[in-house]
Design a protein around this motif. Sequence first.
Motif, PDB file in Angstrom:
ATOM      1  N   VAL A  85      41.133 -21.273  -2.581  1.00  0.00           N
ATOM      2  CA  VAL A  85      42.183 -20.782  -1.773  1.00  0.00           C
ATOM      3  C   VAL A  85      42.595 -21.947  -0.885  1.00  0.00           C
ATOM      4  O   VAL A  85      43.942 -22.047  -0.540  1.00  0.00           O
ATOM      5  CB  VAL A  85      41.653 -19.446  -1.116  1.00  0.00           C
ATOM      6  CG1 VAL A  85      42.812 -19.105   0.040  1.00  0.00           C
ATOM      7  CG2 VAL A  85      41.591 -18.403  -1.976  1.00  0.00           C
ATOM      8  N   GLY A  86      41.652 -22.477  -0.189  1.00  0.00           N
ATOM      9  CA  GLY A  86      41.956 -23.525   1.030  1.00  0.00           C
ATOM     10  C   GLY A  86      42.076 -24.841   0.575  1.00  0.00           C
ATOM     11  O   GLY A  86      43.095 -25.447   1.334  1.00  0.00           O
ATOM     12  N   PHE A  87      41.778 -25.411  -0.750  1.00  0.00           N
ATOM     13  CA  PHE A  87      41.925 -26.407  -0.984  1.00  0.00           C
ATOM     14  C   PHE A  87      42.378 -26.739  -2.500  1.00  0.00           C
ATOM     15  O   PHE A  87      42.708 -27.856  -3.171  1.00  0.00           O
ATOM     16  CB  PHE A  87      40.631 -27.426  -0.921  1.00  0.00           C
ATOM     17  CG  PHE A  87      40.230 -27.339   0.531  1.00  0.00           C
ATOM     18  CD1 PHE A  87      40.703 -28.189   1.463  1.00  0.00           C
ATOM     19  CD2 PHE A  87      39.219 -26.468   0.827  1.00  0.00           C
ATOM     20  CE1 PHE A  87      40.289 -27.846   2.885  1.00  0.00           C
ATOM     21  CE2 PHE A  87      38.693 -26.266   2.051  1.00  0.00           C
ATOM     22  CZ  PHE A  87      39.239 -26.811   3.179  1.00  0.00           C
ATOM     23  N   GLY A  88      42.781 -25.786  -3.127  1.00  0.00           N
ATOM     24  CA  GLY A  88      43.235 -25.859  -4.492  1.00  0.00           C
ATOM     25  C   GLY A  88      44.396 -25.393  -4.789  1.00  0.00           C
ATOM     26  O   GLY A  88      45.725 -25.747  -4.112  1.00  0.00           O
ATOM     27  N   ASN A  89      44.598 -24.060  -5.304  1.00  0.00           N
ATOM     28  CA  ASN A  89      45.906 -23.283  -5.720  1.00  0.00           C
ATOM     29  C   ASN A  89      46.392 -22.573  -4.639  1.00  0.00           C
ATOM     30  O   ASN A  89      47.181 -21.400  -5.039  1.00  0.00           O
ATOM     31  CB  ASN A  89      46.336 -23.006  -6.851  1.00  0.00           C
ATOM     32  CG  ASN A  89      44.738 -22.571  -7.578  1.00  0.00           C
ATOM     33  OD1 ASN A  89      43.743 -22.192  -6.990  1.00  0.00           O
ATOM     34  ND2 ASN A  89      44.347 -22.924  -8.714  1.00  0.00           N
ATOM     35  N   GLY A  90      45.544 -22.288  -3.247  1.00  0.00           N
ATOM     36  CA  GLY A  90      46.127 -21.170  -2.448  1.00  0.00           C
ATOM     37  C   GLY A  90      45.914 -19.796  -2.838  1.00  0.00           C
ATOM     38  O   GLY A  90      44.772 -19.540  -3.470  1.00  0.00           O
ATOM     39  N   ALA A  91      47.010 -19.328  -2.508  1.00  0.00           N
ATOM     40  CA  ALA A  91      46.833 -17.707  -2.724  1.00  0.00           C
ATOM     41  C   ALA A  91      46.880 -17.518  -4.283  1.00  0.00           C
ATOM     42  O   ALA A  91      46.704 -16.194  -4.618  1.00  0.00           O
ATOM     43  CB  ALA A  91      47.841 -16.857  -2.034  1.00  0.00           C
ATOM     44  N   TYR A  92      47.215 -18.539  -4.973  1.00  0.00           N
ATOM     45  CA  TYR A  92      47.342 -18.338  -6.395  1.00  0.00           C
ATOM     46  C   TYR A  92      46.161 -18.597  -7.233  1.00  0.00           C
ATOM     47  O   TYR A  92      45.856 -18.765  -8.324  1.00  0.00           O
ATOM     48  CB  TYR A  92      48.340 -19.395  -7.057  1.00  0.00           C
ATOM     49  CG  TYR A  92      49.789 -18.793  -6.695  1.00  0.00           C
ATOM     50  CD1 TYR A  92      50.278 -17.729  -6.418  1.00  0.00           C
ATOM     51  CD2 TYR A  92      50.701 -19.966  -6.295  1.00  0.00           C
ATOM     52  CE1 TYR A  92      51.389 -17.397  -5.951  1.00  0.00           C
ATOM     53  CE2 TYR A  92      51.898 -19.699  -5.774  1.00  0.00           C
ATOM     54  CZ  TYR A  92      52.121 -18.643  -5.692  1.00  0.00           C
ATOM     55  OH  TYR A  92      53.596 -18.409  -5.458  1.00  0.00           O
ATOM     56  N   ALA A  93      44.770 -18.669  -6.541  1.00  0.00           N
ATOM     57  CA  ALA A  93      43.604 -18.782  -6.952  1.00  0.00           C
ATOM     58  C   ALA A  93      43.186 -17.926  -7.995  1.00  0.00           C
ATOM     59  O   ALA A  93      42.618 -18.201  -9.052  1.00  0.00           O
ATOM     60  CB  ALA A  93      42.655 -18.785  -5.976  1.00  0.00           C
ATOM     61  N   PRO A  94      43.604 -16.775  -7.852  1.00  0.00           N
ATOM     62  CA  PRO A  94      43.249 -15.646  -9.065  1.00  0.00           C
ATOM     63  C   PRO A  94      43.963 -16.083 -10.463  1.00  0.00           C
ATOM     64  O   PRO A  94      43.391 -16.044 -11.424  1.00  0.00           O
ATOM     65  CB  PRO A  94      43.758 -14.375  -8.572  1.00  0.00           C
ATOM     66  CG  PRO A  94      43.700 -14.326  -7.143  1.00  0.00           C
ATOM     67  CD  PRO A  94      43.977 -15.976  -6.782  1.00  0.00           C
ATOM     68  N   ALA A  95      45.079 -16.532 -10.190  1.00  0.00           N
ATOM     69  CA  ALA A  95      45.658 -17.238 -11.457  1.00  0.00           C
ATOM     70  C   ALA A  95      44.952 -18.205 -12.235  1.00  0.00           C
ATOM     71  O   ALA A  95      44.979 -18.621 -13.328  1.00  0.00           O
ATOM     72  CB  ALA A  95      47.051 -17.753 -11.157  1.00  0.00           C
ATOM     73  N   GLY A  96      44.215 -19.232 -11.369  1.00  0.00           N
ATOM     74  CA  GLY A  96      43.319 -20.063 -11.866  1.00  0.00           C
ATOM     75  C   GLY A  96      42.232 -19.531 -12.691  1.00  0.00           C
ATOM     76  O   GLY A  96      41.936 -20.150 -13.781  1.00  0.00           O
ATOM     77  N   TYR A  97      41.696 -18.451 -12.136  1.00  0.00           N
ATOM     78  CA  TYR A  97      40.655 -17.706 -12.853  1.00  0.00           C
ATOM     79  C   TYR A  97      41.049 -17.095 -14.078  1.00  0.00           C
ATOM     80  O   TYR A  97      40.451 -16.990 -15.270  1.00  0.00           O
ATOM     81  CB  TYR A  97      40.095 -16.491 -11.905  1.00  0.00           C
ATOM     82  CG  TYR A  97      38.796 -17.083 -10.934  1.00  0.00           C
ATOM     83  CD1 TYR A  97      37.937 -17.314 -11.231  1.00  0.00           C
ATOM     84  CD2 TYR A  97      39.308 -17.344  -9.647  1.00  0.00           C
ATOM     85  CE1 TYR A  97      36.796 -17.770 -10.373  1.00  0.00           C
ATOM     86  CE2 TYR A  97      38.619 -18.204  -8.798  1.00  0.00           C
ATOM     87  CZ  TYR A  97      37.197 -18.102  -9.280  1.00  0.00           C
ATOM     88  OH  TYR A  97      36.350 -18.694  -8.299  1.00  0.00           O
ATOM     89  N   PHE A  98      42.467 -16.702 -14.287  1.00  0.00           N
ATOM     90  CA  PHE A  98      43.292 -16.190 -15.299  1.00  0.00           C
ATOM     91  C   PHE A  98      43.369 -17.360 -16.497  1.00  0.00           C
ATOM     92  O   PHE A  98      42.956 -16.942 -17.554  1.00  0.00           O
ATOM     93  CB  PHE A  98      44.555 -15.719 -14.871  1.00  0.00           C
ATOM     94  CG  PHE A  98      45.129 -14.681 -15.838  1.00  0.00           C
ATOM     95  CD1 PHE A  98      44.777 -14.558 -17.440  1.00  0.00           C
ATOM     96  CD2 PHE A  98      46.098 -13.511 -15.377  1.00  0.00           C
ATOM     97  CE1 PHE A  98      45.301 -13.650 -18.087  1.00  0.00           C
ATOM     98  CE2 PHE A  98      46.520 -12.576 -16.313  1.00  0.00           C
ATOM     99  CZ  PHE A  98      46.390 -12.782 -17.675  1.00  0.00           C
ATOM    100  N   VAL A  99      43.673 -18.408 -15.984  1.00  0.00           N
ATOM    101  CA  VAL A  99      43.753 -19.616 -17.005  1.00  0.00           C
ATOM    102  C   VAL A  99      42.280 -19.636 -17.594  1.00  0.00           C
ATOM    103  O   VAL A  99      42.184 -19.808 -18.837  1.00  0.00           O
ATOM    104  CB  VAL A  99      44.170 -20.796 -16.301  1.00  0.00           C
ATOM    105  CG1 VAL A  99      44.090 -22.036 -17.079  1.00  0.00           C
ATOM    106  CG2 VAL A  99      45.698 -20.402 -15.613  1.00  0.00           C
ATOM    107  N   ALA A 100      41.265 -20.025 -16.534  1.00  0.00           N
ATOM    108  CA  ALA A 100      39.952 -20.072 -17.074  1.00  0.00           C
ATOM    109  C   ALA A 100      39.398 -18.995 -18.134  1.00  0.00           C
ATOM    110  O   ALA A 100      38.655 -19.273 -19.118  1.00  0.00           O
ATOM    111  CB  ALA A 100      39.009 -20.153 -16.018  1.00  0.00           C
ATOM    112  N   THR A 101      39.927 -17.693 -17.850  1.00  0.00           N
ATOM    113  CA  THR A 101      39.792 -16.485 -18.647  1.00  0.00           C
ATOM    114  C   THR A 101      39.992 -16.795 -19.977  1.00  0.00           C
ATOM    115  O   THR A 101      39.356 -16.756 -21.210  1.00  0.00           O
ATOM    116  CB  THR A 101      40.037 -15.240 -18.329  1.00  0.00           C
ATOM    117  OG1 THR A 101      39.426 -14.993 -16.935  1.00  0.00           O
ATOM    118  CG2 THR A 101      39.820 -14.130 -19.059  1.00  0.00           C
ATOM    119  N   ILE A 102      41.261 -17.401 -20.205  1.00  0.00           N
ATOM    120  CA  ILE A 102      41.937 -17.493 -21.512  1.00  0.00           C
ATOM    121  C   ILE A 102      41.166 -18.614 -22.208  1.00  0.00           C
ATOM    122  O   ILE A 102      40.663 -18.483 -23.474  1.00  0.00           O
ATOM    123  CB  ILE A 102      43.430 -17.742 -21.183  1.00  0.00           C
ATOM    124  CG1 ILE A 102      43.924 -16.771 -20.647  1.00  0.00           C
ATOM    125  CG2 ILE A 102      44.165 -18.249 -22.647  1.00  0.00           C
ATOM    126  CD1 ILE A 102      45.607 -16.962 -19.974  1.00  0.00           C
TER     127      ILE A 102
END
Length: 519
Positions: free
Chosen positions: A51-68
Amino acid sequence: MSEIIDPPVPSGTDTVQRLKPNAVGLVGVLFMAVATAAPITAMVGNVPISVGFGNGAYAPAGYFVATIVLTLFAIGYAKMSKHITATGAFYGYISHGLGRIVGLGAGFLTALAYMVFEASLIGIFSFFGNDLFSSLFNIHVPWIVFALVMLAINAVLTYFDINLAAKVLGVFLITEIVMLALMALSVLFTGGGPQGWSWGSLNPINGFHSLSGVVAGPDGSLITVAGSAGVGLFFAFWSWVGFESSAMYGEESRNPKKIIPIAVVSSVIGIGVFYVLVSWLAIVGTGPENAVALAQDSATAGNIFFNPVHEHLGQWAVDLFKILLMTGSFACGMAFHNCAARYLYALGREDVIPGMRKTLGATHPVHGSPHIAGFVQTGFATLVVLFFEFTQRDPYTGLYGLMALLGTTAIMIVQALAAFSVISYFHVQKRHPETANWFSTFLAPLLGGLGMVYVIYLLAKNASFAAGAAATDWIFAAIPWVVAVVGIGGVLWALLLKFRDPQRYAELGRTVLEEAHER
């Protein structure tokens, strides 16, 4: 096309001591696989950084990508597990798919990863323990005390039947999942947070968005923020490390051909859905802009989770949350101890180095556990922990951070090799055409493997940031060299065996569950 058959395994394999069969069911295997992912530690430790140094409030979307990506990897991995059941899961799979030479290199790297992961989790467990006793009881307990206690408990519990370890892990795992779920549900059923529902956080395309802009800090001052999507994605993938361990319990499970594929895929998808929802609702409950501001300072970063808990459930829940951070990291470290012991055992029983079969490759006559390998792992982890204590390195940024980076570097390389070994096994060697499929054994592992290669690139690019204050430590600089020496060392040892000891070479990666051999 006829199937390629392995050369006969030498008769010496008859002396292999087996782990206790039928010792654990699907639920137990799932507990151990999910415990290595340490949900509560992964969420509170990694989400604020994303959240602080990556994709901000879109951090859950990063977890979505990792899940796929990880689901694609798991589909091929699960198909392989239907035909090969071996305690040295990655080692066995890669040996069959890419050959014994690459397989032994991967086996050495996997053993290294799990061995240092236990030491890493001991570091964060000790850090949480020290903080907990200071904040709740105003008692300062040196972190090394917590570390030594955890080492002793791990050694004792893994000496006995694997079912005992599964039960202990199950209790810890359920409590931490319940706590995270309570936080998420409290936000959901109280109408969200102060800044809306942040639906964009669930769009996987936004996982590649880099944080930038200006937000209001806790004191009202404006803060300019910037981050890298690569950092957010790396920490998302890092949160899953260990899920693949379900395959190594095949020899000890009931009906492994059915249980292990289910455990592999369901653990990835289950962890992924849980991570996406929990991280999203934590950000919603705090407020997307508030979450970004809090994440800028490590002293307030955890409040992304603690604030919604305190607001909706009360201070008692915050205190319980901190206790569960400690027990969750303990459960994770214990699970990795089990993983390390089984990898050492898997290498030992094939007598990779003469004499290992009667030592590392031995199992307890009553409990069926790899007890000697377990004690060797305890000795190794103890030496690592004491080194960090005597050199006065911090248990969090030093022991936890540096050993996690070392282990993650090694395991990501092995995961990529495992994905490509599935393609080789089914489509190059033409094994088991009845299982081979254009999607599940070719396209899915191909995309999963390429995703892993991308994560390795992210790791290399963002390793200094991930290490934080420890990036100036000589141990950090040595990490790629250690990984290279161990991996190449395994390859060279396999080559030496091939020319100097063909019988021992023929056994590499070929000790599998006999009743299930190459079905």
